[in-house]
Design an enzyme around this catalytic site. Structure first.
Site, PDB file in Angstrom:
ATOM      1  N   SER A  60       0.817  -1.207   0.000  1.00 33.08           N
ATOM      2  CA  SER A  60       0.000   0.000   0.000  1.00 33.08           C
ATOM      3  C   SER A  60       0.861   1.272   0.000  1.00 33.08           C
ATOM      4  CB  SER A  60      -0.925  -0.067   1.211  1.00 33.08           C
ATOM      5  OG  SER A  60      -2.095   0.626   0.926  1.00 33.08           O
TER       6      SER A  60
ATOM      7  N   HIS B 125      -7.771  -5.652   0.226  1.00 34.67           N
ATOM      8  CA  HIS B 125      -6.528  -4.900   0.378  1.00 34.67           C
ATOM      9  C   HIS B 125      -5.759  -5.399   1.610  1.00 34.67           C
ATOM     10  CE1 HIS B 125      -4.124  -1.268  -0.134  1.00 34.67           C
ATOM     11  NE2 HIS B 125      -4.261  -0.992   1.145  1.00 34.67           N
TER      12      HIS B 125
HETATM   13  C1  GCU Z   1      -5.442   4.814   1.567  1.00 37.44           C
HETATM   14  C2  GCU Z   1      -4.858   5.571   0.404  1.00 37.44           C
HETATM   15  C3  GCU Z   1      -4.041   4.641  -0.510  1.00 37.44           C
HETATM   16  C4  GCU Z   1      -3.038   3.865   0.307  1.00 37.44           C
HETATM   17  C5  GCU Z   1      -3.741   3.165   1.447  1.00 37.44           C
HETATM   18  C6  GCU Z   1      -2.815   2.438   2.421  1.00 37.44           C
HETATM   19  O1  GCU Z   1      -6.442   3.942   1.114  1.00 37.44           O
HETATM   20  O2  GCU Z   1      -5.888   6.210  -0.285  1.00 37.44           O
HETATM   21  O3  GCU Z   1      -3.372   5.395  -1.492  1.00 37.44           O
HETATM   22  O4  GCU Z   1      -2.324   2.971  -0.512  1.00 37.44           O
HETATM   23  O5  GCU Z   1      -4.445   4.109   2.221  1.00 37.44           O
HETATM   24  O6  GCU Z   1      -1.665   2.813   2.563  1.00 37.44           O
HETATM   25  O7  GCU Z   1      -3.315   1.523   3.082  1.00 37.44           O
END
Ligand code: GCU
Length: 419
Positions: A257, A398
């Protein structure tokens, strides 16, 4: 007077309307886009050799990302030194644990980060997976000897710090299958990203962008939070190069992420990382910005104004004006093995945009006679595809799961055997 007040209100309303626009998840509503060609030089010539790529085009693209997106990354600070704070037997004797303080300048009061390292016992020349963690070193495993990270989240303000630490031990363990990594013959090195810069808009005041300003000769706004975290990954690599149990020429960089965006930026700048892995890095990471699907540049810069440099905000509603797109960031990993992974339910990160980006880094790998992703369409779920650039979309949300790690371990085995 009345009118201008109204216009002002209306403008304000329009701005907040644009910020809150629902994300697009409909392929049929995608605005058309054309990707910039990573091989097209500023003089309008197509690069055809590794030499031209290495000497001119690669530095040119890296500079574009530095100036338009992520900011600078300074080098090794003077006075960098390491101290083994703790070491011992771990995981029922299968592993050796080392905890190392990485001091960024001279003296015992210097700004520092705390590295947690596990190595399979009885092995030499161990390749190590390197990645930052979200919630503190003490959350990556239940091992009670892990020194708690300085910052930790409290679910309940009433409980004491020691209670909070105790109850958070091992809570991120599913993202760090250390047992599996050790069984496969690899080491793992991690540190809490807050050690470098706390992740909020004023975090830079407490992090290395302030504490290391003079030593590194760089103003805090010349780099970004992602830059500061990336810089920390390179300092971990500096330590690994001094550890005689480790083969630091084989380091594998990994991030999930926002820390996946970070791993990609670190890998682009620091070619000592032999393999680079992006797990669900999404917008500002592996995903194409020109594909308006899920998160956009505006979303990123609105929610996380500190992640990128100011200049990036000028592209909030105009990804087409950026001289780069994220496949060009991926192409900077060439000729090193690169893994990009998505998750089926992680629509916010735009899995297809991650796939297309990985695929479109291919022409740069082709200069080295290396194969990227040959498949024209996205693979089915849980079906990794590609050679030097590999991609999978996993079922689920995710996250970083054991499935993801197993693919990364297989990929690493494969490329280590071949090199
Ligand atoms: C949020 C953000 C993403 C990122 C994510 C994370 O969802 O919008 O860009 O990758 O956090 O780091 O879990």
């Amino acid at each position: 007077m009345k009118n201008s007040f109204f216009v002002f209100l209306l403008a304000g309303h329009l701005i907040s309307f644009a910020q809150n626009l629902p994300a697009n998840y409909d392929e049929s509503k995608l605005p058309p886009y054309t990707l910039p060609n990573p091989l097209l030089s500023p003089q309008g010539k197509t690069v055809t050799t590794v030499k031209e790529w290495e000497q001119q085009q690669r530095p040119y693209i890296l500079k574009l990302f530095t100036e338009q997106v992520y900011g600078k990354i300074p080098g090794k600070p003077s006075g960098l030194h390491f101290k083994i704070t703790e070491s011992g037997s771990a995981l029922n004797g299968k592993a050796v644990r080392k905890q190392v303080t990485i001091y960024f300048s001279e003296g015992a009061d210097a700004p520092h980060m705390n590295l947690l390292l596990y190595l399979p016992r009885g092995r030499k020349q161990i390749p190590v997976f390197v990645g930052l963690n979200f919630n503190g070193n003490h959350t990556v495993n239940e091992d009670a000897a892990i020194i708690p990270s300085r910052y930790f989240k409290k679910k309940d303000e009433q409980i004491s710090d020691s209670e909070a630490i105790k109850s958070s031990r091992g809570t991120s363990a599913s993202r760090w299958p250390i047992d599996e990594i050790i069984n496969r013959g690899y080491g793992v090195a991690t540190a809490h990203y807050y050690d470098l810069e706390p992740d909020h808009k004023d975090g830079w005041k407490e992090g290395v962008r302030t504490s290391m300003k003079e030593n590194l000769h760089i103003a805090s706004n010349e780099w970004s939070a992602i830059g500061a975290w990336s810089w920390g990954l390179s300092r971990i690599q500096d330590y690994l190069e001094t550890d005689k149990d480790v083969d630091a020429t084989q380091s594998v960089l990994i991030g999930h992420s926002r820390l996946g965006k970070t791993a990609l930026w670190a890998g682009a700048n620091d070619r000592r990382f032999k393999i680079v892995i992006s797990n669900n890095s999404g917008e500002g990471g592996a995903a194409l910005s020109r594909r308006i699907f899920g998160e956009t540049i505006r979303n990123l810069n609105t929610s996380f104004p500190h992640w990128f440099i100011e200049r990036y905000k000028s592209y909030n509603d105009h990804p087409e004006k950026l001289p780069v797109d994220q496949h060009m960031l991926l192409s900077l990993m060439a000729p090193r093995p690169l893994y990009v992974a998505s998750a089926e339910e992680d629509k916010w990160a735009d899995p297809k945009g991650e796939f297309l980006s990985a695929k479109n880094a291919g022409p740069v790998y082709a200069l080295y006679h290396l194969k990227g992703i040959t498949s024209e369409t996205m693979p089915s779920v849980n079906q990794p595809t590609g050679e030097m650039i590999r991609y999978h979309i996993r079922t689920g949300k995710h996250d970083v799961t054991l499935y993801d790690w197993q693919q990364y371990l297989n990929f690493t085995d494969h490329h280590q055997r071949n090199h």
